[in-house]
Design an enzyme around this catalytic site. Sequence first.
Site, PDB file in Angstrom:
ATOM      1  N   ASN A  94      -4.579   8.456   4.569  1.00 10.27           N
ATOM      2  CA  ASN A  94      -4.441   7.648   5.788  1.00 10.27           C
ATOM      3  C   ASN A  94      -2.980   7.660   6.203  1.00 10.27           C
ATOM      4  O   ASN A  94      -2.101   7.349   5.403  1.00 10.27           O
ATOM      5  CB  ASN A  94      -4.858   6.194   5.533  1.00 10.27           C
ATOM      6  CG  ASN A  94      -4.969   5.403   6.826  1.00 10.27           C
ATOM      7  OD1 ASN A  94      -5.806   5.693   7.665  1.00 10.27           O
ATOM      8  ND2 ASN A  94      -4.095   4.423   7.006  1.00 10.27           N
ATOM      9  N   GLU A  95      -2.724   8.060   7.421  1.00 12.75           N
ATOM     10  CA  GLU A  95      -1.365   8.024   7.966  1.00 12.75           C
ATOM     11  C   GLU A  95      -0.331   8.446   6.919  1.00 12.75           C
ATOM     12  O   GLU A  95       0.492   7.649   6.478  1.00 12.75           O
ATOM     13  CB  GLU A  95      -1.041   6.632   8.508  1.00 12.75           C
ATOM     14  CG  GLU A  95      -1.847   6.290   9.735  1.00 12.75           C
ATOM     15  CD  GLU A  95      -1.396   4.991  10.409  1.00 12.75           C
ATOM     16  OE1 GLU A  95      -0.706   4.193   9.754  1.00 12.75           O
ATOM     17  OE2 GLU A  95      -1.744   4.790  11.578  1.00 12.75           O
ATOM     18  N   GLU A 155      -3.435  -8.185   6.828  1.00 12.51           N
ATOM     19  CA  GLU A 155      -3.785  -7.865   8.213  1.00 12.51           C
ATOM     20  C   GLU A 155      -4.779  -8.859   8.802  1.00 12.51           C
ATOM     21  O   GLU A 155      -5.482  -8.541   9.764  1.00 12.51           O
ATOM     22  CB  GLU A 155      -4.304  -6.425   8.296  1.00 12.51           C
ATOM     23  CG  GLU A 155      -3.187  -5.459   7.938  1.00 12.51           C
ATOM     24  CD  GLU A 155      -3.526  -3.998   8.118  1.00 12.51           C
ATOM     25  OE1 GLU A 155      -2.652  -3.247   8.577  1.00 12.51           O
ATOM     26  OE2 GLU A 155      -4.662  -3.624   7.785  1.00 12.51           O
ATOM     27  N   LYS A 156      -4.804 -10.076   8.248  1.00 16.01           N
ATOM     28  CA  LYS A 156      -5.821 -11.024   8.729  1.00 16.01           C
ATOM     29  C   LYS A 156      -5.560 -11.470  10.161  1.00 16.01           C
ATOM     30  O   LYS A 156      -6.472 -11.936  10.839  1.00 16.01           O
ATOM     31  CB  LYS A 156      -5.948 -12.223   7.801  1.00 16.01           C
ATOM     32  CG  LYS A 156      -4.697 -13.057   7.603  1.00 16.01           C
ATOM     33  CD  LYS A 156      -5.003 -14.174   6.603  1.00 16.01           C
ATOM     34  CE  LYS A 156      -3.775 -15.001   6.287  1.00 16.01           C
ATOM     35  NZ  LYS A 156      -2.696 -14.223   5.650  1.00 16.01           N
ATOM     36  N   GLU A 166      -7.438   5.448  15.764  1.00 15.63           N
ATOM     37  CA  GLU A 166      -7.210   4.002  15.679  1.00 15.63           C
ATOM     38  C   GLU A 166      -6.432   3.547  16.897  1.00 15.63           C
ATOM     39  O   GLU A 166      -5.474   4.217  17.306  1.00 15.63           O
ATOM     40  CB  GLU A 166      -6.325   3.642  14.479  1.00 15.63           C
ATOM     41  CG  GLU A 166      -6.916   3.807  13.126  1.00 15.63           C
ATOM     42  CD  GLU A 166      -5.908   3.357  12.051  1.00 15.63           C
ATOM     43  OE1 GLU A 166      -4.985   2.578  12.330  1.00 15.63           O
ATOM     44  OE2 GLU A 166      -6.060   3.828  10.912  1.00 15.63           O
ATOM     45  N   HIS A 174      -4.635  -9.343  12.498  1.00 11.65           N
ATOM     46  CA  HIS A 174      -4.767  -8.149  13.354  1.00 11.65           C
ATOM     47  C   HIS A 174      -6.097  -8.225  14.097  1.00 11.65           C
ATOM     48  O   HIS A 174      -7.121  -8.576  13.516  1.00 11.65           O
ATOM     49  CB  HIS A 174      -4.733  -6.899  12.471  1.00 11.65           C
ATOM     50  CG  HIS A 174      -4.469  -5.627  13.202  1.00 11.65           C
ATOM     51  ND1 HIS A 174      -5.388  -5.060  14.072  1.00 11.65           N
ATOM     52  CD2 HIS A 174      -3.399  -4.800  13.206  1.00 11.65           C
ATOM     53  CE1 HIS A 174      -4.883  -3.933  14.559  1.00 11.65           C
ATOM     54  NE2 HIS A 174      -3.671  -3.753  14.052  1.00 11.65           N
ATOM     55  N   ARG A 231       0.845  -1.194   0.000  1.00 13.01           N
ATOM     56  CA  ARG A 231       0.000   0.000   0.000  1.00 13.01           C
ATOM     57  C   ARG A 231       0.883   1.248   0.000  1.00 13.01           C
ATOM     58  O   ARG A 231       2.080   1.159   0.229  1.00 13.01           O
ATOM     59  CB  ARG A 231      -0.970   0.003   1.180  1.00 13.01           C
ATOM     60  CG  ARG A 231      -0.313   0.065   2.539  1.00 13.01           C
ATOM     61  CD  ARG A 231      -1.362   0.130   3.655  1.00 13.01           C
ATOM     62  NE  ARG A 231      -0.704   0.121   4.953  1.00 13.01           N
ATOM     63  CZ  ARG A 231      -1.353   0.143   6.111  1.00 13.01           C
ATOM     64  NH1 ARG A 231      -2.666   0.168   6.134  1.00 13.01           N
ATOM     65  NH2 ARG A 231      -0.699   0.141   7.246  1.00 13.01           N
ATOM     66  N   TRP A 238       1.975  -6.690  13.155  1.00 11.12           N
ATOM     67  CA  TRP A 238       3.183  -6.226  12.465  1.00 11.12           C
ATOM     68  C   TRP A 238       4.402  -6.147  13.372  1.00 11.12           C
ATOM     69  O   TRP A 238       5.438  -5.652  12.959  1.00 11.12           O
ATOM     70  CB  TRP A 238       2.926  -4.875  11.794  1.00 11.12           C
ATOM     71  CG  TRP A 238       2.120  -3.905  12.619  1.00 11.12           C
ATOM     72  CD1 TRP A 238       0.777  -3.701  12.522  1.00 11.12           C
ATOM     73  CD2 TRP A 238       2.588  -3.033  13.659  1.00 11.12           C
ATOM     74  NE1 TRP A 238       0.370  -2.754  13.440  1.00 11.12           N
ATOM     75  CE2 TRP A 238       1.458  -2.324  14.153  1.00 11.12           C
ATOM     76  CE3 TRP A 238       3.836  -2.788  14.223  1.00 11.12           C
ATOM     77  CZ2 TRP A 238       1.555  -1.389  15.176  1.00 11.12           C
ATOM     78  CZ3 TRP A 238       3.929  -1.859  15.244  1.00 11.12           C
ATOM     79  CH2 TRP A 238       2.795  -1.174  15.706  1.00 11.12           C
TER      80      TRP A 238
HETATM   81  C1  GAL Z   1      -2.423   1.664  10.893  1.00 12.12           C
HETATM   82  C2  GAL Z   1      -3.219   1.826   9.611  1.00 12.12           C
HETATM   83  C3  GAL Z   1      -4.351   0.830   9.506  1.00 12.12           C
HETATM   84  C4  GAL Z   1      -3.876  -0.534   9.890  1.00 12.12           C
HETATM   85  C5  GAL Z   1      -3.298  -0.490  11.285  1.00 12.12           C
HETATM   86  C6  GAL Z   1      -2.816  -1.829  11.783  1.00 12.12           C
HETATM   87  O1  GAL Z   1      -1.128   2.091  10.715  1.00 12.12           O
HETATM   88  O2  GAL Z   1      -3.738   3.122   9.496  1.00 12.12           O
HETATM   89  O3  GAL Z   1      -4.833   0.835   8.178  1.00 12.12           O
HETATM   90  O4  GAL Z   1      -2.908  -0.951   8.980  1.00 12.12           O
HETATM   91  O5  GAL Z   1      -2.190   0.377  11.299  1.00 12.12           O
HETATM   92  O6  GAL Z   1      -2.237  -1.736  13.059  1.00 12.12           O
END
Ligand code: GAL
Length: 696
Positions: free
Chosen positions: A175-176, A382-383, A334, A385, A137, A342
């Site tokens: 986003n970020e 991200e499955k 978030e 997460h 991404r 991660w």
């Molecule tokens: C953030 C991001 C999200 C998701 C999340 C996972 O950095 O904005 O889309 O990836 O981390 O922890």
Amino acid sequence: MTEVPPGGVPARRIAGARPHPGEPPGRAARPGGSLAFGADYNPEQWSPEVWREDLRLMGEAGVTMVTVAVFSWALLEPAPGRYDFEWLAAVLDGLHEAGIAVDLATGTASPPPWFSRAHPETLPVTEDGARLWPGGRQAWCPSSPVYRRAATALASALARRFGDHPALVLWHVGNEYGCHNAHCYCDTSAAAFRAWLRARYGDLDALNDAWGTAFWSQRYGDWEEVLPPRAAPAFRNPTQRLDFRRFSCDELLDCYRAERDALRAITPDVPITTNFMVQQFARNVDYWRWAGEVDIVTNDHYMHAADPDAHIELAFSADVVRGLAGGAPWLLMEHATSAVNWQPRNLAKRPGELLRNSLAHVARGSDGAMFFQWRASRAGAEKYHSALVPHAGTDTKVWRDVVKLGTALQRLAPVAGSRVVADVALVFDWESWWTVEADARPSVDVGYLDQVHALYRALWRAGVTVDVVPPEADLRERRVVVVPALHMVSDDAAARVHDVVAAGGSALITFLSGIVDPNDHIRLGGYPGAFRDLLGVRVEEFFPLPAGRTVRLDDGATASVWTELLHLRGAQAVACYRDGPLPGVPAITRNTFGDGTGWYVATRLDDDGTQRLVELVLAQAGVSPAMAVPRGVEVVRRVGDDAVYVFVINHTDAAVEVPARGMELLRDVPLDDALTVPAGEVAVIREPGGRGGDGR
Ligand code: GAL
């Protein structure tokens, strides 16, 4: 322009559905304000049957707002210029019917595969010339005009289509910014960098001077010779690298501004934000430069499982975010219900941790608690997460915690809009972070955040609340200002610290502060340059320590990493080295300057030594904790118009009794004397008082 206080949006606007003519207000728009609760919602990963289930469960949990379409560009614009918004309209209609407000993303964080194929020149390039491919991404160059045009066009199309939608309460741009593509070294970036430098310096002589190009035969005779700091055989020019960081941050900001301005032109009364990343590993964006550009400051924060003091890092990050919001309420956009995916080892949250984490952000000024993401993905990177709805469904600890949090946030609705009261200011600076950790420095063991966190931890453990402020902040009202490793300091910022001390305040300044000017040139005449007179010391040479070596001080503390050959020039020694390379030389000093005191720490004290010193400085300045509680119990006050909200977060394994009168809001019990907060739990006491009362 939306009518909002700087950096803030009235909580009612973001926490619940926007009242629409002829329609009843959404659940959260009731008088008295409310706290936002929800998550990134990615319905495109699921079928419409699941959407129906989602709405039912959102109702069950008390969700007030969701962020939609963050990574939806490929569906929203399946082919160049062909927009398909009908699926999104169905999602927004369903949410509105369910009384859930929408933070609508512009979807521009990740362009679709067709875009990268048609415009391969928009892909980012690393410092050694490798082009990064799509497939993850954020594969775009922040200086690419092609990317900006396409992103802005999508944002405008969304605003035209959904600007009147009754569920829309907030725009979420990108986003970020800079999470994965903060620096691009391609030829487009090189040209943009030169344009940025011309605007900054005017002519090449000024650039040569600022970059110190007399060194190593680097003098530029033509603008076309100037490049981004691409990989080179030896250390690259430090000011070139610093300027490239500043430039890169500004390029991202321009991307944000382009979309924001497009949205504002079409929906002038809908507030606009983008989610910041203030947390320990995110150093690429200098958010002091961004803070004034958003209508409400929002932040993403994730716990580092390997950090035993992650809850203190959370408190620090939240205080930084409140600083960015100028003290106004902000929004946690978030965080995670449990593990992320991660880190090397992604630990699940322990019992009570979700509530403690969420309410710790609220305690420090967030008017809500949002998450990534609503439903755990079954596919994609991200499955693994965590989410509000886990793979295992609702008969789970996570879902029960989510429902509990939803109830807690409803009970805390009166807190919305109140402001945190802090005792102490801590100066935080991204440019010092960048330059302390640049190449070719005295010791790789000196980390900027390490020093900031060390002092912050001691303040947290001492029970005082901290306002984090930029170097140029007006400090005059502060009794104590903490200045960790403020390596790069302008004359103006240095003057502000002098002013607060001269007027009777105390400044606690650590080594490597005041060393360079904004061009990253050494301030000559002895360290710590800009603060020499204020501190009454002169350092003639740094004596960093070998890896792992400690030294002892004559007050019983141990220290590591750093020592300095320091001479007193008016200051008194508070403690000297007992051994190491500089026995007998002062390591901690204090100096009377004007009506106040300048304290200097020339070494990296251990935690106990730091704690003792910080408590000494606080005591001498007359600053006492918000409440006398055992170490590990976090107490923060938010002051409203007619009440004071005291958050008590018990991070320890034992129950704690605190003095309390008023109401405990989470348990809805009246209090007239004291309250017991069980191990690992949180209490929020509503006390009489407030800005209009006697609560301050
Ligand atoms: C953030 C991001 C999200 C998701 C999340 C996972 O950095 O904005 O889309 O990836 O981390 O922890």
